[in-house]
Write a protein that holds these residues in place. Sequence first.
Motif, mmCIF file in Angstrom:
data_model
loop_
_atom_site.group_PDB
_atom_site.id
_atom_site.type_symbol
_atom_site.label_atom_id
_atom_site.label_comp_id
_atom_site.label_asym_id
_atom_site.label_seq_id
_atom_site.Cartn_x
_atom_site.Cartn_y
_atom_site.Cartn_z
ATOM 1 N N MET A 151 5.311 0.347 20.066
ATOM 2 C CA MET A 151 4.686 1.002 18.915
ATOM 3 C C MET A 151 5.139 0.339 17.623
ATOM 4 S SD MET A 151 2.871 3.115 20.343
ATOM 5 C CE MET A 151 2.135 3.786 18.905
ATOM 6 N N SER A 155 2.728 -1.662 14.976
ATOM 7 C CA SER A 155 2.494 -1.260 13.587
ATOM 8 C C SER A 155 3.041 -2.314 12.626
ATOM 9 C CB SER A 155 3.090 0.121 13.306
ATOM 10 O OG SER A 155 4.370 0.199 13.822
ATOM 11 N N ILE A 158 0.463 -5.383 12.736
ATOM 12 C CA ILE A 158 -0.805 -5.136 12.047
ATOM 13 C C ILE A 158 -0.581 -4.930 10.557
ATOM 14 C CG2 ILE A 158 -2.065 -4.293 14.062
ATOM 15 C CD1 ILE A 158 -1.689 -1.509 13.144
ATOM 16 N N SER A 159 0.555 -4.332 10.163
ATOM 17 C CA SER A 159 0.795 -4.138 8.732
ATOM 18 C C SER A 159 0.956 -5.464 8.014
ATOM 19 C CB SER A 159 2.054 -3.305 8.509
ATOM 20 O OG SER A 159 1.838 -1.998 8.938
ATOM 21 N N ILE A 162 -2.108 -7.913 6.993
ATOM 22 C CA ILE A 162 -2.878 -7.791 5.745
ATOM 23 C C ILE A 162 -2.327 -8.710 4.657
ATOM 24 C CG2 ILE A 162 -3.832 -6.176 4.067
ATOM 25 C CD1 ILE A 162 -3.488 -4.009 6.160
ATOM 26 N N PHE A 322 13.248 0.541 9.683
ATOM 27 C CA PHE A 322 11.815 0.486 9.939
ATOM 28 C C PHE A 322 10.975 0.983 8.766
ATOM 29 C CE2 PHE A 322 7.796 1.584 12.026
ATOM 30 C CZ PHE A 322 7.516 0.332 12.503
ATOM 31 N N ASP A 323 11.416 2.092 8.120
ATOM 32 C CA ASP A 323 10.621 2.601 6.997
ATOM 33 C C ASP A 323 10.688 1.649 5.804
ATOM 34 O OD1 ASP A 323 13.290 3.346 6.830
ATOM 35 O OD2 ASP A 323 12.859 4.861 5.328
ATOM 36 N N MET A 326 8.095 -1.017 6.504
ATOM 37 C CA MET A 326 6.731 -0.579 6.227
ATOM 38 C C MET A 326 6.489 -0.502 4.725
ATOM 39 S SD MET A 326 4.794 -0.215 8.662
ATOM 40 C CE MET A 326 5.266 -1.061 10.109
ATOM 41 N N TRP A 330 3.482 -2.397 2.612
ATOM 42 C CA TRP A 330 2.381 -1.687 1.965
ATOM 43 C C TRP A 330 2.572 -1.552 0.471
ATOM 44 C CZ3 TRP A 330 -2.144 -0.380 4.288
ATOM 45 C CH2 TRP A 330 -2.181 -0.522 5.675
ATOM 46 N N LYS A 331 3.822 -1.340 0.025
ATOM 47 C CA LYS A 331 4.011 -1.084 -1.408
ATOM 48 C C LYS A 331 4.269 -2.353 -2.201
ATOM 49 C CE LYS A 331 4.964 3.677 -1.496
ATOM 50 N NZ LYS A 331 5.824 4.806 -1.744
ATOM 51 N N PHE B 59 2.449 6.336 13.244
ATOM 52 C CA PHE B 59 1.965 5.068 13.790
ATOM 53 C C PHE B 59 0.436 5.041 13.827
ATOM 54 C CE2 PHE B 59 6.212 5.126 15.868
ATOM 55 C CZ PHE B 59 6.693 3.984 15.266
ATOM 56 N N ILE B 62 -0.929 4.484 10.424
ATOM 57 C CA ILE B 62 -0.831 3.085 10.011
ATOM 58 C C ILE B 62 -1.956 2.272 10.628
ATOM 59 C CG2 ILE B 62 0.533 0.993 10.366
ATOM 60 C CD1 ILE B 62 2.978 2.628 9.721
ATOM 61 N N LEU B 65 -5.106 2.998 8.690
ATOM 62 C CA LEU B 65 -5.074 2.341 7.378
ATOM 63 C C LEU B 65 -5.275 0.843 7.520
ATOM 64 C CD1 LEU B 65 -2.123 4.188 5.671
ATOM 65 C CD2 LEU B 65 -4.562 4.518 5.332
ATOM 66 N N LEU B 108 -5.373 2.280 -2.320
ATOM 67 C CA LEU B 108 -3.955 2.037 -2.047
ATOM 68 C C LEU B 108 -3.091 3.066 -2.757
ATOM 69 C CD1 LEU B 108 -2.708 -0.178 -0.318
ATOM 70 C CD2 LEU B 108 -2.298 -1.489 -2.389
ATOM 71 N N PHE B 112 -0.428 5.985 -1.336
ATOM 72 C CA PHE B 112 0.956 6.186 -1.781
ATOM 73 C C PHE B 112 1.168 7.616 -2.243
ATOM 74 C CE2 PHE B 112 0.930 1.463 -3.065
ATOM 75 C CZ PHE B 112 1.140 1.119 -1.753
ATOM 76 N N ASP B 115 1.562 9.936 0.466
ATOM 77 C CA ASP B 115 2.733 9.617 1.277
ATOM 78 C C ASP B 115 2.392 9.367 2.739
ATOM 79 O OD1 ASP B 115 5.190 8.951 0.611
ATOM 80 O OD2 ASP B 115 6.058 10.953 0.624
ATOM 81 N N LEU B 117 2.656 6.733 4.419
ATOM 82 C CA LEU B 117 3.448 5.728 5.146
ATOM 83 C C LEU B 117 4.825 6.248 5.503
ATOM 84 C CD1 LEU B 117 2.405 2.816 2.875
ATOM 85 C CD2 LEU B 117 1.641 3.218 5.191
ATOM 86 N N LEU B 119 7.364 7.399 7.773
ATOM 87 C CA LEU B 119 7.705 7.551 9.183
ATOM 88 C C LEU B 119 8.990 8.358 9.242
ATOM 89 C CD1 LEU B 119 6.850 3.977 10.211
ATOM 90 C CD2 LEU B 119 5.789 5.979 11.138
#
Lengths: 354, 120
Positions: A151, A155, A158-159, A162, A322-323, A326, A330-331, B59, B62, B65, B108, B112, B115, B117, B119
């Motif tokens: 998993m 993730s 794929i993240s 982009i 992990f967070d 991510m 993304w940010k 997951f 994500i 998205l 996007l 945010f 929230d 994202l 996990l």
Amino acid sequence: MDLTDLIITVVKTAVIYIGMIQVVPLMLIVERRGAALIQDRPGPNRVGPFGLFQPIADVIKMMMKEVIIPSQVNKALYLLGPSLVLLPASLVIAALPFGDFFSVFNKPYLLQVANIDVGILYVLAIGSLGIYGILFGGWASNNKFSLMGAMRATSQIISYEIPLGLAACSAVLWYGSFSLREMVVTQEGTLWGVIPNWGVFCQPLGFLLFFIAAFAETNRLPFDLPETEAELVAGFHTEYGPMDFGTFFMAEYMNMATMSGLMVAMYFGGWHLPWIADATLLQWLGSRNILAILQVVTVVTKMAFFMVVYVWVRWTIPRFRFDQLMRLAWKNLIPLGLFNIVLTAVILYLKGAA
Amino acid sequence: MEAFLPVGILFILAIIISAGLFTVKRLLGPRNPVPAKLAVYECGVTPESSARIPFQTGFYLIAVLFLLFDVEAAFFFPWALVYKESLAEGPALLIAMLIYMALLVLGLVYIFRKDCLKLN
């Protein structure tokens, strides 16, 4: 296409493919000795001179070990997993340019498996198919560590696809072509007569994004969250035997080599030497084929540099959480990627208007 | 189409290598299965339950998205290809892209703010 063409194409493809597979044993020794060097210990130095035969010993050990198919697994998917990771990793090398062309019987042949005109899209499309193997293998193992590892791997990959795509997009914008060969050809010459006209100087932000995303795509430290040995034992390949592990390993190293090849082609001028034009070199060397050899050496040297950087980074930067990983994708990376596209477009517009 | 013929050759070679690895390990390795060896690995402890457990919705989110953003990013590629040639015709394409980009950034920002994202 006649028979000679076909034979030369098959031989060329086989040579490039086998050459790319040789990255695996080479990197095995470079990685282990590199780790030892950074950690100030000798590393493997017993098999052969300076431990150079260590990869052979490793492969023999892996092959001679017992094959275990655990009782709880979903057999078909479990067995398919490693091959499904290796196949896309093998296929993506088709788009990498290793040089301009060589000639046999006065007929030019490209130093590339296939001159695909949508090169970069092909690499992105085929490269992301590798996820299926990881997900199949991880889920079919019927093990909690494997499932979580799979998993996470999915993730993460794929993240980071982009930012990778966005960085590639600004490169396409800059060069005006999808073809990696075209991109390399455009990078000849110098920028303002001083620095080489390489992508890394025209697209510094794009290169940075691509570089970071490449680490995440290949599951390398500092982004090797799928295989964090402290939390997940071995991640998605916990239940796999030695040679299956070897196959995953092979795919990982081949992916690294492909990513290095992409960075070389898109941002480091491919087969061009800095400040020396190809025509001048051809004049000095006098022969197309000698120039072709020199170009291959140039590309391989540049790729080798990136492979060493992979090892260097691995033993220098600690692993992310992990967070955090991510959030970084993304940010930070995706907004930066979008910004880079706008920046490139505006610069191109101003250049065109001027 | 002929440009993809070498890819086909490469595919066949890759299949041969994968199949080779698959067979060699089965031919060379010994086989001596005992139940304890074939059991699921959980650090040596007897497994508590099946691994077919529900996973975090994070997951899944994500993945959704990713689907959205990758499709949106895919729209940039044809635009990027023709952009350089269209420069002579004025800033129309640049402005169109900026509007599209603004919508994307809005999405996007929405993610945010919601929230999505997070996990754990």
